[in-house]
Design a protein around this motif. Structure first.
Motif, PDB file in Angstrom:
ATOM      1  N   ALA A 132       0.812  -1.222   0.000  1.00  0.00           N
ATOM      2  CA  ALA A 132       0.000   0.000   0.000  1.00  0.00           C
ATOM      3  C   ALA A 132       0.844   1.271   0.000  1.00  0.00           C
ATOM      4  O   ALA A 132       0.380   2.338  -0.420  1.00  0.00           O
ATOM      5  N   LYS A 133       2.083   1.180   0.457  1.00  0.00           N
ATOM      6  CA  LYS A 133       2.980   2.323   0.502  1.00  0.00           C
ATOM      7  C   LYS A 133       3.855   2.434  -0.740  1.00  0.00           C
ATOM      8  O   LYS A 133       4.708   3.310  -0.828  1.00  0.00           O
ATOM      9  N   GLY A 134       3.651   1.531  -1.699  1.00  0.00           N
ATOM     10  CA  GLY A 134       4.434   1.562  -2.924  1.00  0.00           C
ATOM     11  C   GLY A 134       5.777   0.878  -2.822  1.00  0.00           C
ATOM     12  O   GLY A 134       6.568   0.923  -3.767  1.00  0.00           O
ATOM     13  N   LYS A 135       6.042   0.234  -1.699  1.00  0.00           N
ATOM     14  CA  LYS A 135       7.297  -0.499  -1.535  1.00  0.00           C
ATOM     15  C   LYS A 135       7.132  -1.923  -2.052  1.00  0.00           C
ATOM     16  O   LYS A 135       6.020  -2.402  -2.243  1.00  0.00           O
ATOM     17  N   TRP A 136       8.275  -2.592  -2.275  1.00  0.00           N
ATOM     18  CA  TRP A 136       8.204  -3.969  -2.742  1.00  0.00           C
ATOM     19  C   TRP A 136       7.444  -4.808  -1.724  1.00  0.00           C
ATOM     20  O   TRP A 136       7.733  -4.786  -0.540  1.00  0.00           O
ATOM     21  N   ARG A 137       6.482  -5.555  -2.204  1.00  0.00           N
ATOM     22  CA  ARG A 137       5.664  -6.380  -1.317  1.00  0.00           C
ATOM     23  C   ARG A 137       6.363  -7.708  -1.004  1.00  0.00           C
ATOM     24  O   ARG A 137       6.989  -8.316  -1.893  1.00  0.00           O
ATOM     25  N   VAL A 138       6.258  -8.113   0.240  1.00  0.00           N
ATOM     26  CA  VAL A 138       6.614  -9.472   0.632  1.00  0.00           C
ATOM     27  C   VAL A 138       5.287 -10.223   0.720  1.00  0.00           C
ATOM     28  O   VAL A 138       4.558 -10.111   1.702  1.00  0.00           O
TER      29      VAL A 138
END
Length: 277
Positions: free
Chosen positions: A127-133
């Motif tokens: 949701a924050k635009g970071k790479w998802r784990v």
């Protein structure tokens, strides 16, 4: 597989390799100055499996040098460089071998994962635009998800300009031709795989994602998140310095616009959504 402590993750990875690999292989564990307890447990594993060997560096020489020790020790036509914080899925190596064998110009092949930047499925970003784990669906094992990926894959094997370094199958002759990983520029990793990918493509080789192989990535047990972010920044700067002519944003766009991967992510998300509804 370079190893620096985090022995529980290492043992989980080895157990998955033994369980999910159905072609002949040798597993080389490069012990990079781990603790006495980790070293003892690695030697114990090797004593029980004749196809597993341990190379002991004696002291910590850094990830990239340790990786090169293992790569250089292999005489096989194809070599996998695998992070120790992974769990391989059912038939992972057979799938990756099929990809590289069918692409004579391919120097490297990468697997899909829950957490491997552009090779992640089913989602790339949080949701924050970071790479998802990406977490596994409730009640699923890595093998369950690997079978789903294999079932839904069109085996398009998309060509890509870069591969995530967590799990890469290399053609040994290509590595020898370009000189393996850059130990001086990237002594502790982070950026070394991008540099190698660029050098391989400059030498005329191709890179592909094996969109039918899945390897779960726990994400770096050896470094914390803050330290990892610092290493990523340093590696990115070094890549830019070494290859000033490369438009890295353009390469990222190519990765993000890969139609086979976009379609597979959508198919996986749809399947899981239907199953959970």
């Amino acid at each position: 597989m370079p190893v620096y402590n985090a022995i529980e993750e290492v043992e989980n990875c080895i157990q998955s390799i033994v369980r999910a690999t159905h072609v002949p292989y040798t597993l080389t564990l490069v012990n990079d100055g781990s603790s006495r307890e980790t070293s003892r447990r690695l030697d114990n594993i090797a004593s029980k499996h004749p196809w597993i060997r341990v190379i002991d560096n004696g002291s910590n020489i850094g990830y990239t040098r340790a990786a090169n020790v293992g790569l250089a020790a292999s005489t096989a036509e194809y070599i996998v460089l695998l992070n120790s914080d992974t769990i391989v899925g059912e038939d992972w190596l057979s799938e990756m071998l099929s990809c590289i064998v069918n692409h004579p110009k391919a120097a490297g092949v990468g697997a899909l994962s829950n957490a491997a930047s552009w090779q992640s499925v089913p989602s790339l970003n949080d949701a924050k635009g970071k790479w998802r784990v990406n977490a596994l669906p409730a009640g699923w094992t890595v093998d369950d998800y690997a079978r789903l990926v294999s079932d839904l894959s069109n085996r398009a094997y998309p060509a890509v300009p870069l591969l995530n370094g967590f799990c890469t199958l290399f053609r040994r002759s290509a590595l020898v031709a370009v000189g393996f990983l850059d130990e001086e520029g990237f002594p502790v990793g982070y950026g070394e795989e991008n540099d190698l990918c660029v050098r391989l493509t400059k030498a005329g080789y191709d890179l592909h994602v094996c969109d039918s192989a899945y390897v779960y990535h726990v994400k770096s047990a050896s470094f914390g998140s803050a330290k990892r972010a610092e290493l990523v920044r340093a590696g990115t700067a070094k890549c830019a310095e070494k290859h000033p002519e490369v438009d890295w944003k353009s390469l990222q766009r190519v990765l993000g616009e890969s139609i086979p991967l976009i379609e597979l992510r959508a198919a996986l998300s749809e399947h899981i959504s239907k199953r959970e509804s």
